[in-house]
Design a protein around this motif. Structure first.
Motif, PDB file in Angstrom:
ATOM      1  N   ILE A   7       0.849  -1.191   0.000  1.00 44.02           N
ATOM      2  CA  ILE A   7       0.000   0.000   0.000  1.00 44.02           C
ATOM      3  C   ILE A   7       0.883   1.238   0.000  1.00 44.02           C
ATOM      4  N   GLN A   8       0.672   2.097  -0.967  1.00 48.10           N
ATOM      5  CA  GLN A   8       1.410   3.356  -1.114  1.00 48.10           C
ATOM      6  C   GLN A   8       2.922   3.150  -1.048  1.00 48.10           C
ATOM      7  N   CYS A  41      -8.514  -1.348   5.602  1.00 53.83           N
ATOM      8  CA  CYS A  41      -8.787  -1.007   4.210  1.00 53.83           C
ATOM      9  C   CYS A  41     -10.292  -0.919   4.020  1.00 53.83           C
ATOM     10  N   GLU A  84      -5.108   6.970   0.300  1.00 47.73           N
ATOM     11  CA  GLU A  84      -5.826   6.217  -0.719  1.00 47.73           C
ATOM     12  C   GLU A  84      -4.820   5.550  -1.631  1.00 47.73           C
ATOM     13  N   ASP A  85      -5.064   4.301  -1.976  1.00 46.85           N
ATOM     14  CA  ASP A  85      -4.164   3.564  -2.855  1.00 46.85           C
ATOM     15  C   ASP A  85      -4.986   2.759  -3.845  1.00 46.85           C
ATOM     16  N   ASP A  86      -4.875   3.118  -5.122  1.00 45.77           N
ATOM     17  CA  ASP A  86      -5.569   2.395  -6.179  1.00 45.77           C
ATOM     18  C   ASP A  86      -7.060   2.238  -5.874  1.00 45.77           C
TER      19      ASP A  86
END
Length: 703
Positions: A7-8, A41, A84-86
Motif C-alpha cells: 500500500i502506497q 482497508c 488512498e491507494d488504487d
C-alpha cells in the motif's frame, strides 16, 4: 485484497486479522520503519463510481482521519497514517495484541468478568473518555467490540472517526431482517433514540451499558427484539446489577445505575466526575479497598498502571463550559451519520458535526442543527413502529428544510423520501409512489441520474411498484437499478446486492422460482465474500435460497441447506434468535416434505415452545409453528390432537387480527378440513360457509 500487496509503496499487507461491513483489517509491515501495524482497508471503490460522489467521500475521509489521528492518549488506539491507494481508502493504526471486551466475554462463556477486572476497565475507559471529551469529541458508538484490553492490561478505545465513514460508503449496521440502518441498540443512550441533542453524556450512558454487561454477563436490556431493546433504554429502569451479581460492591452498582439514568442531567456530569466516583469507590479511605456493603465481597486492591501516575484528567467537560462547547466549536460526533448543513456535492460538512466547512450565521447554524435532531427523532419514531407520527414529523421537517435550503437540497429531498417510506409502512402505497416520484425528479435535477442518492430513490420506487401490484414494472425497474448500482458502486456493493435481493423476491412473487433461486444464490455468494459467511445479510440470502429450493420441489437440497443455516445462525446469533428459529422452522417444513413427519413434529413443537418463550404465545411466528405441529399431527393420523391446535391458532388469530383477516380465514379452513377428517361433516360445512361469507364481505369492502 491479495496478501503481500504494498500500500502506497510502504505498508506490506501480511494477513487478515478482521473483516466487517466496511472492509478488512490487515496485519501489515511498515517497510519504512520496520514495524508491524494494523491497516484498515475500506471497501475498494474502483473507477466506476460517480466522480463527484468519490470526491466528497475522499474529502470527508481525510477530515475524519485527521481528527482521529490528532487523538494522542494511552487509552485510545493510535492512528499513524491514512490515504488512498488504487481506489482503496486506508487507515494505518497501531497493531494491538489483546482481545476486545466482547471477545473477553465470549472467552468467559458470556459469564461476568471478575470484579477487579470490571473496576480496572471502568477506570481506564473513563480516563480515555475524559481526554476525548476535553477535545470536544464524542465517540457515540461505545460498545464492547470497540474496547480492547491488550496483553499488558492496557485498555484502549478503538474506531474513533471510522464508524462514521460507513454512512457514505454504504455500510451501516443493520438490524437483522429490517434493512434499517442503526447503531448498536444494546448500548444506545435514550437521547440517541429520541429527539434530544447528543453530547459527552451519551458516551457515559453507553459506558454504563458496557460495564453492566461486563459485571453481569448480559446487557441492561437483553430483550431479544431490537425494538424492545430501544424501548427498554427509553422507558424501562434497568434491573439492579447486584440482583444478577451479588458479589458486586454496592458502590459500583450505584455508579452503573447513575450512568444508566434516562435523563443526561441525572448522570455524572462528565468523565472527570465519574473518575472521582470510581476512585472513591475503590479507595473510600486511604489504603483501603472498595467500599464494603452487607454481604458484599471485597475486591482486591489493584494499583493503577504506572503510566497513570501524575496524570490529571483535566477540567470537567460540561456543556456549561463555553471554552469547550461554545457555538463556534461544536462537539465532534465521530460515529454519527453526516448531516448536511452544506452541499454534499461540494463536500461541505455539517455545522452540527463540528468539521470545517463554510461559515454560517449562528441563527442558521442553530436552525440546521435543530432540524438534524428532529430528523433523527423522526427516524427513531419509525424504528419504534410509530409510522403515523414519523410520517407527520418528516413532512413537517421537509417543509421547513425547503424553506431554509430549497426544494432540491439533499436534506429536503431526504425528508420527503422518509415521509414516503412512512406512507408505505402505513399501506398508503399510491401516496408513497407520488412522493417517491417527486423526490426522484428532484434528485435527478440536483445530483444526476447515476448519483447513489438518486439510485436509492429509484430503488424505493421499484419496491413500491411491487406493493401496488405492478410486479412486472417492479421487476423491470429493479433490474435497471441493480445494473446502475453495479456500474456506479460496484457489483458487490451492499446497495447493489440489496436491489438484486429484492429483484429475486419479485421474481418469486411472479412464480419465476428458477430465476429467483439463481439470483439469491449469487447474492449469497457475493455477501459471503464481502461480508463473511456468518454475516446476517449473508444468512438472510441463504435462507431465501432454501425457500426457492422448497418451491422448486428440491426439498432434500433445502433440508441440507437449512441444517447448515441453523448451525450458522446458532453460532452467529444464538439459539433463541428469531432468525435462528425461522431457519429451524424451514428445517421442519422440509422434513415434512420428505415425509419424515415424526421428526417434523418434534422440530415444530420445539420451535413453537422457543418462539412462545422468546416472542410470546400470540406472536405470529409462534402461531405459525403451532400450526405446523398440527399439520404434522394430521399426517400422522392424530386428527383429534390436531383439531385442538388448529382451533387454538384460529381463535388466537381472530382475537388479534379480526374475523376477516386472510390468516384467520386460512386457519378456519384448516380447522374445517380437520373436522372433515374426523367425520364431523356438518360442523365442517358450517365453518366453510362462514369462511365463504367473510371472504365475500372482504371482497366487497375492497371494491
Amino acid at each position: 485484497m491479495p496478501e503481500n500487496r504494498l500500500i502506497q509503496g510502504r505498508y506490506r499487507l501480511l494477513d487478515t486479522i478482521g473483516r466487517g461491513g466496511m472492509g478488512e483489517v490487515w496485519r501489515a509491515r511498515d517497510e519504512s520503519l520496520g514495524r508491524q501495524v494494523a491497516v484498515k482497508c475500506l471497501k475498494p471503490l474502483g473507477p466506476r463510481h460517480e466522480p463527484s460522489f468519490l470526491q466528497v467521500l475522499r474529502e470527508r475521509f481525510r477530515r475524519e482521519a485527521r481528527v482521529a489521528a490528532a487523538l494522542q492518549h494511552r487509552g485510545i488506539t493510535v492512528v499513524h497514517d491514512f490515504g488512498e491507494d488504487d481506489g482503496t481508502l486506508f487507515i494505518v493504526m497501531e497493531l494491538l495484541s489483546g482481545r476486545n471486551l466482547s471477545q473477553l466475554l465470549d472467552d468467559n462463556r458470556r459469564q461476568p468478568l471478575p470484579v477487579p477486572d470490571v473496576i480496572e476497565i471502568a477506570e481506564q475507559v473513563t480516563a480515555a473518555l475524559a481526554y476525548t471529551h476535553e477535545q470536544s469529541i464524542v465517540h457515540r458508538d461505545l460498545k464492547p467490540a470497540n474496547i480492547v484490553r491488550t496483553t499488558d492490561g492496557t485498555v484502549k478505545i478503538c474506531d474513533f472517526g471510522i464508524a462514521r465513514l460507513g454512512h457514505d460508503i454504504g455500510f451501516t449496521a443493520r438490524l437483522t431482517g429490517t434493512g434499517i440502518a442503526m447503531g448498536s441498540p444494546h448500548y444506545m443512550s435514550p437521547e440517541q433514540i429520541g429527539a434530544h441533542a447528543i453530547d459527552h453524556r451519551s458516551d457515559l450512558y453507553s459506558l454504563g451499558c458496557v460495564l453492566y454487561e461486563l459485571a453481569t454477563g448480559v446487557p441492561p436490556f437483553d430483550l431479544g427484539d431490537a425494538w424492545a431493546v430501544l424501548i427498554g433504554h427509553r422507558d424501562t429502569a434497568p434491573t439492579p446489577p447486584r440482583t444478577l451479581r451479588p458479589d458486586l460492591p454496592e458502590a459500583y452498582e450505584r455508579i452503573m445505575l447513575e450512568l444508566l439514568a434516562k435523563e443526561p442531567d441525572n448522570r455524572p456530569r462528565d468523565a472527570d466526575a465519574l473518575a472521582k466516583r470510581l476512585a472513591d469507590a475503590r479507595h473510600p479511605y486511604p489504603g483501603r479497598g472498595p467500599a464494603i456493603g452487607p454481604g458484599v465481597m471485597t475486591a482486591p486492591d489493584r494499583r493503577l498502571p504506572s503510566w497513570t501516575q501524575g496524570m490529571t484528567l483535566g477540567s470537567p467537560a460540561g456543556l456549561d463550559r463555553p471554552r469547550r462547547y461554545a457555538s463556534d466549536r461544536a462537539a465532534t460526533v465521530l460515529t454519527d451519520a453526516w448531516t448536511s448543513g452544506g452541499d454534499p456535492q461540494r463536500g461541505d460538512a455539517s455545522p452540527a458535526a463540528g468539521i470545517a466547512g463554510p461559515a454560517l450565521p449562528d441563527d442558521r447554524r442553530a436552525a440546521l442543527a435543530a432540524l438534524a435532531g428532529r430528523h433523527t427523532a423522526a427516524l427513531n419514531l419509525g424504528r419504534l413502529g410509530r409510522w403515523e407520527e414519523a410520517g407527520e414529523a418528516h413532512r413537517a421537517l421537509a417543509a421547513e428544510r425547503e424553506r431554509l435550503l430549497g426544494p432540491d437540497h439533499p436534506d429536503t429531498l431526504t425528508s420527503r423520501l422518509e415521509s414516503g417510506r412512512a406512507l408505505g409502512r402505513l399501506g398508503r402505497h399510491f401516496e408513497a409512489h407520488q412522493t417517491y416520484a417527486e423526490v426522484l425528479a428532484g434528485r435527478e435535477r440536483a445530483l444526476g441520474p447515476d448519483h447513489p442518492d438518486t439510485l436509492s430513490c429509484r430503488h424505493h420506487v421499484a419496491l413500491n411498484l411491487g406493493r401496488l401490484g405492478r410486479l412486472e414494472d417492479c421487476r423491470a425497474m429493479a433490474r435497471e437499478v441493480a445494473g446502475a448500482r453495479a456500474r456506479v458502486l460496484g457489483a458487490n456493493h451492499p446497495d447493489t446486492l440489496t436491489t438484486r435481493y429484492e429483484l429475486a423476491y419479485i421474481l418469486g412473487k411472479l412464480g419465476k422460482w428458477t430465476a429467483a433461486l439463481q439470483t439469491y444464490q449469487e447474492v449469497a455468494a457475493a455477501r459471503a465474500e464481502t461480508l463473511g459467511p456468518d454475516h446476517p445479510d449473508t444468512l438472510a440470502a441463504r435462507y431465501e435460497v432454501g425457500i426457492c429450493l422448497g418451491r422448486l420441489g428440491r426439498s432434500a437440497d433445502a433440508l441440507a441447506l437449512y441444517r447448515d443455516l441453523v448451525a450458522a445462525r446458532t453460532r452467529a446469533q444464538g439459539a433463541d434468535d428469531r432468525d435462528t428459529l425461522r431457519a429451524r422452522h424451514g428445517l421442519g417444513v422440509n422434513l415434512g416434505r420428505q415425509n419424515r413427519w415424526q421428526e417434523a413434529l418434534v422440530e415444530a413443537r420445539e420451535v413453537a415452545a422457543a418462539r412462545e418463550r422468546v416472542l410470546g404465545p400470540d406472536h405470529p411466528d409462534t402461531l405459525v409453528s403451532r400450526r405446523e405441529s398440527a399439520v404434522a399431527l394430521g399426517w400422522l393420523g392424530r386428527w383429534s390432537e390436531a383439531e385442538d391446535i388448529y382451533r387454538q391458532v384460529a381463535d388466537a388469530r381472530e382475537r388479534i387480527l379480526g374475523a376477516s383477516h386472510l390468516d384467520v380465514l386460512a386457519s378456519h379452513t384448516d380447522l374445517a378440513q380437520c373436522l372433515e377428517q374426523l367425520g364431523r361433516a356438518g360442523e365442517a360445512a358450517a365453518l366453510h360457509r362462514r369462511v365463504a361469507a367473510l371472504r365475500q364481505e372482504r371482497a366487497e369492502r375492497r371494491r
